[in-house]
Design an enzyme around this catalytic site. Sequence first.
Site, PDB file in Angstrom:
ATOM      1  N   SER A 104       0.819  -1.198   0.000  1.00 21.69           N
ATOM      2  CA  SER A 104       0.000   0.000   0.000  1.00 21.69           C
ATOM      3  C   SER A 104       0.867   1.269   0.000  1.00 21.69           C
ATOM      4  CB  SER A 104      -0.927  -0.066   1.214  1.00 21.69           C
ATOM      5  OG  SER A 104      -1.952   0.858   1.120  1.00 21.69           O
ATOM      6  N   ASP A 109      -8.619  -3.318  -6.749  1.00 24.31           N
ATOM      7  CA  ASP A 109      -8.070  -3.018  -5.436  1.00 24.31           C
ATOM      8  C   ASP A 109      -9.166  -2.400  -4.566  1.00 24.31           C
ATOM      9  OD1 ASP A 109      -6.247  -2.666  -3.389  1.00 24.31           O
ATOM     10  OD2 ASP A 109      -4.661  -2.048  -4.730  1.00 24.31           O
ATOM     11  N   HIS A 116      -6.316  -6.243  -0.679  1.00 25.44           N
ATOM     12  CA  HIS A 116      -5.295  -5.211  -0.693  1.00 25.44           C
ATOM     13  C   HIS A 116      -4.177  -5.708   0.212  1.00 25.44           C
ATOM     14  CE1 HIS A 116      -3.785  -1.200  -1.323  1.00 25.44           C
ATOM     15  NE2 HIS A 116      -3.749  -0.934  -0.050  1.00 25.44           N
TER      16      HIS A 116
END
Length: 426
Positions: free
Chosen positions: A209, A322, A368
């Site tokens: 991320s 995502d 994610h």
Amino acid sequence: MPNQRFEALFLNWWRRFSRRQLMVATSTATVVIFTLVFISNPNKTTLEYSIDSEVLESNWVPLTLLSNAQQKGAFCLDGSVPGYHIQRGSGSGNDNWLLHVEGGGWCNTVKSCSSRKRSPLGSSIHMEQQVQFFGILSNDPSQNPDFFSWTKVKIRYCDGASFSGHKGSEFKNETKLFFRGQIIWDAIMDELSSLGLSRGKQALLTGCSAGALATLLHCDYFREIFPKDANVKCLSDGGLFLNVYCSSKTLVNSSLSRVFFLKTIRRDSIELFYQDVVHLQGVVDSLDKDCLSKVKPHKCFFPQEFVKNIKTPLFLVNPAYDWWQNIYNCNPNQLEILHGFRDTMLKSVKEFQQTKEIGFFVNSCFTHCQTWKAETWHSPTSPRVDNKTIAEAVGDWYFNRKAAKHIDCPFPCNPTCVNQDFTPHL
Ligand SMILES: *[C@@H]1O[C@H](CO)[C@@H](O)[C@H](O)[C@H]1NC(C)=O
Ligand SMILES: *[C@@H]1O[C@H](CO)[C@@H](O)[C@H](O)[C@H]1NC(C)=O
Ligand SMILES: *[C@@H]1O[C@H](CO)[C@@H](O)[C@H](O)[C@H]1NC(C)=O
């Protein structure tokens, strides 16, 4: 300010998600309760450890605060000293380094950064004293077949701008926010180098991320730390934040009708959000120079604009859908547009189809960050594409065993997906 919804959405998700990871690792209710007690009181150690063999095996790694922080001026948002968790490798693996950069969104305003500085994502005062290493950080060969014996470091994220903020943007008033992302990065690299990083024979920089964005931004500089003959590569997990966003009213494609876009959900766009982050923390000095010569600075915070300039071998792990698309807001009937998102994602990785050094694993799962969880990195029930787990694909690429360019069929074709349930039903 509606734009802060990004920060709020992300932090909520992140907290739920981190907590869930803890749970996954523990199999019985007693262990769960025990673990929670342990976390809330990290100084209690061996006596309680010995109660349950499961906890004994659970690979806790203590937090180390940067020893050179004061000298370098490297501080978290609140002025506290940044930190990392290090676990030395075993045997010949000791000279191989795997660095994982923690993620956790960004802060884009004085208000959101001020609230972040009261959390572990903005202050080491609030960080857990130990964390568990799973997935790509695991020292268990069955969970992490290629990297289990390596020296591993989890770098804690506490600057709010993917380790790219600059001191020059700090306020001179009583706001008291430190924008030292880039200094933190450099100080951590210096400290790890003194521990042997710069003599490493093999290295992999990775992150998920916002940590994946940091990985991409710093990848080529990371390469320079090592001798020329070292094998150094970078892995981005869930870092391909595309310039599209799904709002509560409708799915937004920023290149669609400009008028509509500006009228209804202007402050929700990820582009404006990034613009605020880049401006607030003076991120421009850490962005790709070639990109900066072509487009507006904040756009160079989008990997799609600069990934092609990275010279170090790169691997991209990314779901085609995502969390930006499915989190809370997306209407289940918008699958068609979601597929459009997948196409955009595929287009950005397919540019690399011919590039030997680049690998990718784009699965059609709603998730994610898939590398630091045992369940998605490498387990009998992990998501697979071309019958490979993410760990196997990354290993093939890292060790040049074979080409590793894996693209999944469109949702919902893949039964091996571990989908996260922060969404409406699809
Ligand atoms: C400090 O200065 C910044 C930039 O001028 C401003 O946004 C912020 O509100 C100020 N903080 C306070 C507490 O005055
Ligand atoms: C966004 O719009 C452009 C132009 O209409 C289109 O080419 C692209 O595929 C769209 N992307 C998504 C994710 O819908
Ligand atoms: C998939 O891989 C596993 C081992 O990783 C193997 O046992 C299985 O036979 C493979 N399946 C197919 C269809 O190739």
